[in-house]
Design an enzyme around this catalytic site. Structure first.
Site, short mmCIF file in Angstrom:
data_model
loop_
_atom_site.label_atom_id
_atom_site.label_comp_id
_atom_site.label_asym_id
_atom_site.label_seq_id
_atom_site.Cartn_x
_atom_site.Cartn_y
_atom_site.Cartn_z
N GLU A 116 26.52 42.56 42.51
CA GLU A 116 27.41 41.79 41.66
C GLU A 116 27.74 40.47 42.34
O GLU A 116 27.34 40.22 43.48
CB GLU A 116 28.68 42.59 41.36
CG GLU A 116 28.40 43.87 40.57
CD GLU A 116 29.64 44.70 40.29
OE1 GLU A 116 30.73 44.30 40.72
OE2 GLU A 116 29.52 45.75 39.63
N ARG A 291 33.98 35.52 41.13
CA ARG A 291 34.61 35.54 39.81
C ARG A 291 35.50 34.34 39.52
O ARG A 291 35.58 33.88 38.39
CB ARG A 291 35.43 36.84 39.66
CG ARG A 291 34.55 38.05 39.48
CD ARG A 291 35.37 39.31 39.36
NE ARG A 291 34.50 40.46 39.15
CZ ARG A 291 34.92 41.71 39.10
NH1 ARG A 291 36.20 41.97 39.25
NH2 ARG A 291 34.07 42.70 38.91
N HIS A 352 42.50 40.48 34.70
CA HIS A 352 41.76 41.67 35.11
C HIS A 352 42.35 42.37 36.33
O HIS A 352 42.43 43.60 36.35
CB HIS A 352 40.32 41.27 35.40
CG HIS A 352 39.41 42.40 35.77
ND1 HIS A 352 39.15 43.45 34.92
CD2 HIS A 352 38.70 42.64 36.90
CE1 HIS A 352 38.31 44.29 35.51
NE2 HIS A 352 38.04 43.84 36.71
N ARG A 387 39.44 38.67 44.97
CA ARG A 387 38.81 39.96 45.26
C ARG A 387 37.30 39.89 45.04
O ARG A 387 36.84 39.42 44.01
CB ARG A 387 39.40 41.04 44.35
CG ARG A 387 38.71 42.40 44.48
CD ARG A 387 39.38 43.42 43.59
NE ARG A 387 39.13 43.19 42.19
CZ ARG A 387 38.18 43.80 41.47
NH1 ARG A 387 37.37 44.66 42.05
NH2 ARG A 387 38.04 43.56 40.19
#
Length: 540
Positions: A116, A291, A352, A387
């Protein structure tokens, strides 16, 4: 009610702690409270992508995982916490495999590792695209094997019980603030119960419901953080709210359906309404950038073109591979008329994950004695300003284990037994509901929730400014005054308590954002577009 160990929350953090304590302390009772009708309704249950851990040492290493985490955290990670989680993580993963968690394997019988955004290697263990659900299933099954674990549903924890309830003045500077347990609303009897415990673990999850669009379930209302703050516990880094770049765009639907980052890890490409792949304009890592970068890029494209979403093009992924890895995403999109192999999936960022929370040390201990925290409600130092994908489930397991080890050591040395004797000598009061009555109009609560969501989404989102933050704070102050007045008059209800907690969490996010006069990680303020030299956390 009295118990030996009290766990608030039934996700991966709470159940990991409970299971370990039950095995090592068979003569002690572990009480697990969940405010939902069943223990499965947790943030863990909604996690799609997987859990990161160094597994293939021929290609991967602890040093690589540590470096990826530090890069994502943008200078604010605690290197000690990162090293602890990365190096202890694989052992914790093996434990949940031992509980029966079924991670996907390839034809050779080896684990099918995914990759990811922000990861330099393939190290994500997953179960199709419902990893969290599979882990939750295995943990609940394991917990049910232990007779000394007692799980109570529909218990809403209202407040932490401290010296404040004994009539003492408790402030941030007070020394030796101590948690004796909690006051909890029993939804079945509609009465507030006093629950005393030798040690209490907060595993209450995140706070995504503070925003209009979130991937979090409705239970994610920041309860643990808000209760700790009211009890004068230390809260850290709440300004760093992670917006997942790719939530399915469905106006009015909450929680938003998550399109896991693993889709981009398998080759999915983000495109704007013109069909242009745009991520190369923002970062050399393109669609696999961390992200915060991807979310800001999507936000920029949407504002530039006046659109409400972008598209995730899944055509580069082989059909068979997509169907095998992402069956849940395929079925959900199909049910709403989207063919993922022909149509781009409409996606937009959604709140999120909270990277901040109740500040802990490396053993999960908070600034309040006999109170631990782990999982998303905590701030352990692992995530810093952002994160790294799939590090959250890992962190929850590692710090639940470390909190358990600390509790076990206290039992072995006799300090918890001594604390029990001291607590027994105190007259800890029952909940006082004198003078309160049923709220006459629920609209006072539901409308305030809508106002809160709008304030946070419009003023404290992916991109912030000083003016927006000032406006948000003024409006939150008014909501706070109105809600506190209602709280003093009305009988306690989950709706009222959740509103109260969300307002507190909103305040902490805004206050942290105002203190951070720079742009770093998930916090981007156009009035301070550069990073400062002050590498420090905001502690409130």
């Amino acid at each position: 009610m009295t118990t030996d160990l009290l766990v608030i929350g039934s996700g991966i953090a709470g159940l990991t702690f409970a299971i370990k304590a039950a095995k090592a302390l068979p003569d002690k009772e572990i009480l697990v409270l969940t405010k939902a009708p069943s223990p499965e309704e947790t943030n863990t249950n909604y996690a799609q992508g997987g859990v990161a851990g160094v597994w293939d040492f021929a290609k991967d290493s602890f040093d690589k995982h540590i470096e990826d985490t530090l890069i994502a955290g943008d200078g604010l990670c605690d290197p000690r916490a990162v090293e602890v989680v990365v190096k202890e993580g694989p052992d914790r993963i093996r434990e949940i495999i031992g509980y029966g968690t079924r991670f996907d394997k390839n034809d050779d019988g080896d684990y099918n590792l995914g990759r990811e955004g922000g990861h330099s290697e393939f190290r994500i263990l997953h179960h199709k695209d419902v990893t969290g659900k599979e882990i939750e299933r295995a943990l609940i099954a394991e917990a049910e094997r232990h007779n000394n674990i007692r799980m109570l549903d529909e218990y809403y924890v209202v407040e932490l019980l401290t010296q404040h309830h004994l009539g003492y003045l408790v402030t941030k500077s007070s020394k030796d603030i101590t948690c004796y347990g909690v006051y909890a609303l029993n939804r079945n009897t509609n009465s507030i119960e006093k629950i005393l415990a030798s040690a209490t673990l907060l595993a209450t999850g995140g706070c995504g419901q503070a925003y209009r669009t979130t991937t979090n379930p409705r239970v994610a209302t920041g309860d643990g953080v808000a209760m700790s703050y009211r009890a004068k516990g230390r809260i850290e880094n709440m300004e760093f709210i992670q917006f997942h770049p790719t939530a399915l765009f469905e106006p009015g639907v909450s929680p938003a359906f998550l399109i896991t980052e693993a889709v981009r890890g398998e080759g999915g490409v983000l495109r704007n309404h013109k069909g242009e792949a745009f991520m190369e304009k923002y970062d050399p890592r393109k669609d696999l950038a961390p992200r915060d970068i991807v979310a800001r890029a999507i936000d920029s494209e949407m504002k530039k073109h006046g659109t409400q979403h972008v598209y995730l093009d899944c055509s580069p992924i082989e059909r068979e591979k997509f169907m095998q890895h992402f069956p849940n995403i395929y079925e959900h999109c199909k049910n709403i008329g989207i063919d993922v192999f022909k149509d781009g999936i409409p996606v937009a960022p959604a709140a999120h994950y909270s990277c901040g929370g109740v500040k802990t040390d490396l053993h999960g201990r908070t600034s309040i004695q006999h109170l631990y925290a782990c999982g998303e409600c905590s701030s352990t130092g692992l995530h810093g300003a952002n994160r790294l994908a799939s590090n959250s489930l890992l962190e929850a397991m590692v710090f639940a284990h470390r909190a358990f080890e600390d509790v076990l050591a206290q039992y072995q040395e006799g300090s918890l037994q001594k604390f029990n004797q001291e607590m027994a000598s105190l007259t800890l009061p029952d909940w006082d509901a004198l003078g309160t009555s049923e709220p006459k109009e629920m609209i006072l609560i539901t409308q305030s929730v809508k106002e809160l969501e709008q304030i946070m989404s419009d003023y404290v989102g992916i991109v912030r400014t000083n003016v927006r933050l000032e406006r948000a704070m003024r409006r939150l102050d008014l909501l706070f005054e109105e809600t506190e007045a209602l709280y003093k008059q009305a009988q306690v209800s989950p709706q009222l308590c959740q509103l109260r907690n969300l307002i507190t969490v909103g305040y902490l996010i805004v206050k942290g954002a105002q203190f951070r006069q720079e742009s770093r990680g998930l916090h981007f303020n156009t009035d301070y577009p550069e990073k400062s030299d002050l590498l420090q956390s905001v502690i409130l």
